[in-house]
Design a protein around this motif. Structure first.
Motif, short mmCIF file in Angstrom:
data_model
loop_
_atom_site.label_atom_id
_atom_site.label_comp_id
_atom_site.label_asym_id
_atom_site.label_seq_id
_atom_site.Cartn_x
_atom_site.Cartn_y
_atom_site.Cartn_z
N VAL A 233 0.83 -1.21 0.00
CA VAL A 233 0.00 0.00 0.00
C VAL A 233 0.87 1.26 0.00
O VAL A 233 0.60 2.23 -0.73
N SER A 234 1.92 1.22 0.81
CA SER A 234 2.81 2.38 0.90
C SER A 234 3.47 2.68 -0.43
O SER A 234 3.59 3.84 -0.84
N ASP A 235 3.90 1.64 -1.15
CA ASP A 235 4.53 1.84 -2.47
C ASP A 235 3.53 2.44 -3.46
O ASP A 235 3.88 3.29 -4.27
N PHE A 236 2.28 1.97 -3.39
CA PHE A 236 1.23 2.51 -4.27
C PHE A 236 1.04 4.00 -4.02
O PHE A 236 0.90 4.79 -4.97
N MET A 237 1.06 4.40 -2.76
CA MET A 237 0.82 5.81 -2.41
C MET A 237 2.02 6.71 -2.73
O MET A 237 1.84 7.88 -3.02
N MET A 238 3.21 6.16 -2.67
CA MET A 238 4.43 6.97 -2.85
C MET A 238 4.83 7.12 -4.31
O MET A 238 5.71 7.93 -4.61
N ASN A 239 4.22 6.36 -5.20
CA ASN A 239 4.61 6.39 -6.61
C ASN A 239 3.53 7.08 -7.45
O ASN A 239 2.37 6.67 -7.41
N PRO A 240 3.83 8.13 -8.22
CA PRO A 240 5.15 8.74 -8.43
C PRO A 240 5.53 9.75 -7.35
O PRO A 240 6.68 10.16 -7.26
N SER A 241 4.58 10.19 -6.56
CA SER A 241 4.85 11.09 -5.43
C SER A 241 3.91 10.70 -4.30
O SER A 241 2.88 10.06 -4.53
N SER A 242 4.26 11.11 -3.09
CA SER A 242 3.45 10.74 -1.93
C SER A 242 2.14 11.53 -1.92
O SER A 242 2.14 12.75 -1.78
N MET A 243 1.02 10.81 -2.07
CA MET A 243 -0.27 11.49 -2.08
C MET A 243 -0.58 12.12 -0.72
O MET A 243 -1.24 13.16 -0.64
N LYS A 257 -7.93 12.72 6.38
CA LYS A 257 -8.76 12.06 7.39
C LYS A 257 -9.29 10.73 6.88
O LYS A 257 -9.33 9.74 7.62
N VAL A 258 -9.72 10.70 5.61
CA VAL A 258 -10.25 9.46 5.05
C VAL A 258 -9.19 8.36 5.08
O VAL A 258 -9.45 7.23 5.50
N LEU A 259 -7.97 8.72 4.68
CA LEU A 259 -6.91 7.72 4.60
C LEU A 259 -6.40 7.30 5.98
O LEU A 259 -6.21 6.11 6.24
N THR A 260 -6.21 8.26 6.88
CA THR A 260 -5.63 7.92 8.19
C THR A 260 -6.65 7.30 9.14
O THR A 260 -6.26 6.58 10.06
N ASN A 261 -7.93 7.56 8.92
CA ASN A 261 -8.95 6.91 9.77
C ASN A 261 -8.96 5.41 9.57
O ASN A 261 -9.14 4.64 10.51
N GLU A 262 -8.77 4.99 8.33
CA GLU A 262 -8.76 3.57 8.02
C GLU A 262 -7.37 2.95 8.23
O GLU A 262 -7.25 1.74 8.43
N TYR A 263 -6.36 3.77 8.17
CA TYR A 263 -4.98 3.28 8.21
C TYR A 263 -4.13 4.28 9.01
O TYR A 263 -3.32 4.99 8.43
N PRO A 264 -4.29 4.34 10.34
CA PRO A 264 -3.64 5.37 11.16
C PRO A 264 -2.12 5.41 11.05
O PRO A 264 -1.52 6.48 11.17
N ASP A 265 -1.50 4.27 10.80
CA ASP A 265 -0.04 4.24 10.73
C ASP A 265 0.52 5.04 9.56
O ASP A 265 1.73 5.31 9.51
N VAL A 270 7.14 8.98 5.84
CA VAL A 270 7.94 10.16 5.49
C VAL A 270 8.20 10.14 3.99
O VAL A 270 8.18 9.08 3.35
N ASP A 271 8.41 11.32 3.43
CA ASP A 271 8.66 11.40 2.00
C ASP A 271 10.15 11.27 1.71
O ASP A 271 10.94 10.90 2.59
N MET A 296 -4.13 12.60 17.10
CA MET A 296 -3.21 11.46 17.13
C MET A 296 -2.29 11.65 18.33
O MET A 296 -1.12 12.00 18.18
N GLY A 297 -2.84 11.46 19.51
CA GLY A 297 -2.10 11.74 20.74
C GLY A 297 -0.77 11.04 20.83
O GLY A 297 0.23 11.63 21.29
N GLU A 298 -0.70 9.79 20.35
CA GLU A 298 0.54 9.04 20.46
C GLU A 298 1.65 9.65 19.60
O GLU A 298 2.84 9.47 19.86
#
Length: 563
Positions: A233-243, A257-265, A270-271, A296-298
């Motif tokens: 998933v991370s490779d998909f998001m980072m290519n060609p640039s980090s969405m 919010k849509v992306l981090t709610n389902e996938y908080p990590d 980092v770019d 994201m308190g942590e």
């Protein structure tokens, strides 16, 4: 026939057909166009309606020199009424391609005719469009902000989510850069819908389109999570640039919010420059994105340890001078300096003192001072120039209303001094009681004039204090905006009361028979008050916003309010 088609003259066209059978379907222009092509191009709907009744499917499918059918021409011009007439007679027209081998619906999308695209989509079978055409149609709808249409296309073929365009970007990458396009998922209530539909139609349409955009992003993200393995998933998001970082750069907080709610990590990603989305938010002064850090308190416990490839901490990024495009979101150098201080203070509250790492021999605070030295000077010039102009107006008002109180309307009653023998020694018209002393409008005049004098004098002192201020960095945070807002407030009060005193004198002099005169004058006297209020509203609003942000920073333990 050519002229009849251009003018929509069906009577002449009918007579010509009777004299020369076949004239209605004959090529009559250098572009190899028939009467149907010409009438469609100039949007002669009535002419086309009568003409279509006499044509067969072969005639409707005829193409001009450029390979376009009449429906393709209607799609390019946005003539929905004509398109309906053509499709009603021959449904397969929606699949007959025009110039560039494009279908009518794709042509309409290229010309950004939303109503035409909506209609043709409802009449075009999905199987009739190649996958590449569906992708182009989807990207065209996104580019034109037609998210209801884009959502419909995605529901047809959800695999388009994973396809890439000529820039190697997916629809999600493109949506990441659409700042302000995505709204909250919650629909307006029935009452809000009714009010917005009738009173604020444009706002309502925009709100509904933002909801459609949210649903579209949500649908595409669910496809990504369901189809792509978790470790890719991370490779998909980072290519060609980090969405994620693209969204943070433009302030697209709802997308994040849509992306981090389902996938908080994902917030930890980092770019290429080893920056998190919060480093990008600080660097580009995106307050809405930075506010996500409180959800994201942590993340707060580890954020101070994050450094980019240039070994810059989050606080040092806040100390850097931003790009002029980010700085110019706020008008006026003084308010720009105020916002920069707010950014630094807010990040400073998050990053603990022990984590404030130095860059060379400079602390983040020293770096901030060095980077913003020019902005402080510009802010001082702007603030003092504004104060000087306002003080000049306040001084003029003070002079006028001070003189007016001693030259009261109507003058005074006569006072006569006599000798012991009864002869008149002196007859003075300026030492008696005001002639209109007990008149209600005289009371209004006195109170208004006194209020104008006091408020304008106060304004002079407030603006004078700005002119004599040292204009240090910290002064831009509270004291300078506070003095300015009170100065503008008292100046506005002095203008209002001066105009009120002026109007009151006319009500003193004119009786009931000529009451229209003071009413007319009072109506015209509102003009300068209105002009002052409208022309200075932006300045006053910016000052109030600055003070509000400072209040939330120091007196409320809440998310940052950075304008």
């Amino acid at each position: 026939m050519h002229q009849a088609a251009l003018k929509g003259d069906w009577k002449s066209a009918k007579q010509m057909e009777m004299m020369h059978p076949g004239a209605l379907t004959m090529v009559i222009s250098e572009r190899s166009e028939t009467a149907l092509h010409i009438a469609t191009r100039v949007k002669r709907a009535v002419f086309v309606e009568k003409l279509v009744e006499r044509l067969d499917e072969h005639d409707l499918a005829s193409k001009n020199k450029y390979g376009n059918t009449a429906l393709c021409i209607a799609a390019a011009s946005g003539a929905v009424d004509i398109a309906k007439l053509l499709v009603l007679k021959y449904k397969a027209l929606t699949l007959i391609r025009g110039s560039g081998n494009a279908t009518p619906v794709l042509i309409a999308a290229r010309y950004k005719h939303k109503d035409m695209v909506s209609y043709l989509l409802s009449k075009t079978p999905v199987y009739g469009l190649a996958s590449q055409e569906q992708m182009e149609l989807l990207l065209g709808a996104i580019s034109a902000d037609y998210y209801d249409i884009a959502l419909l296309i995605l529901e047809w073929n959800m695999s388009l989510t994973l396809q890439r365009d000529f820039n190697n970007e997916t629809p999600l990458h493109i949506m990441a850069r659409k700042s302000g396009a995505i709204g909250k998922k919650n629909k307006p209530t029935k009452w809000e819908s009714c009010i917005n539909k009738w009173l604020f139609k444009h706002i309502y349409k925009k709100k509904m389109m933002q909801i459609q955009a949210y649903k579209m992003v949500e649908l595409m993200w669910s496809v990504v999570l369901n189809v792509i393995p978790e470790n890719k998933v991370s490779d998909f998001m980072m290519n060609p640039s980090s969405m994620l970082h693209e969204a943070a750069r433009v302030g697209n907080v709802e997308f994040l919010k849509v992306l981090t709610n389902e996938y908080p990590d994902l917030a930890w990603n980092v770019d290429g420059g080893r920056k998190s989305i919060f480093h990008v938010a600080v660097e580009n002064r995106q307050a809405s994105v930075f506010s996500l850090i409180y959800e994201m308190g942590e993340f707060l416990d580890y954020l101070p340890y994050y450094f980019d490839e240039e070994n810059m901490s989050l606080l040092e990024l806040a100390a850097q001078m931003p790009d002029p495009s980010h700085l110019n979101r706020i008008s006026g150098a003084a308010f720009q300096m105020h916002r920069e201080l707010l950014w630094f203070k807010q990040v400073e509250k998050i990053v603990e003192l022990t984590m404030r790492r130095k860059k060379g021999k400079r602390s983040p605070r020293e770096l901030f001072t060095q980077q913003h030295k020019g902005l402080v000077e510009d802010g001082e010039k702007w603030m003092k120039k504004t104060a000087n102009s306002c003080m000049l107006v306040a001084t003029l008002i003070t002079t006028v209303v001070f003189a007016a109180i001693f030259t009261v309307p109507g003058g005074y009653t006569n006072t006569t001094t006599t000798s012991t023998t009864g002869s008149v020694i002196e007859n003075n018209n300026n030492t008696g009681t005001p002639l209109f002393l007990y008149h209600k409008w005289f009371t209004v005049f006195v109170i208004s004039d006194a209020t104008a004098l006091i408020s304008s004098s106060t304004a002079i002192l407030l603006f004078l204090s700005i002119l004599t201020s040292r204009c240090a960095e910290e002064d831009f945070l509270l004291w300078l905006p506070l003095k300015l807002v009170f100065g503008l407030g008292t100046l506005f009060l002095s203008v209002v009361t001066m105009v009120l005193a002026f109007s009151a004198t006319f009500f003193l002099f004119y009786g009931k028979d000529t009451a229209w005169v003071p009413l007319l004058v009072a109506g015209m006297a509102i003009v300068p008050v209105y002009c002052f209020g409208v022309l200075q509203f932006r300045l006053w609003a910016d000052t109030i916003a600055a003070l509000r942000a400072t209040y939330f920073l120091y007196f409320r333990n809440s998310k940052p309010i950075l304008f």
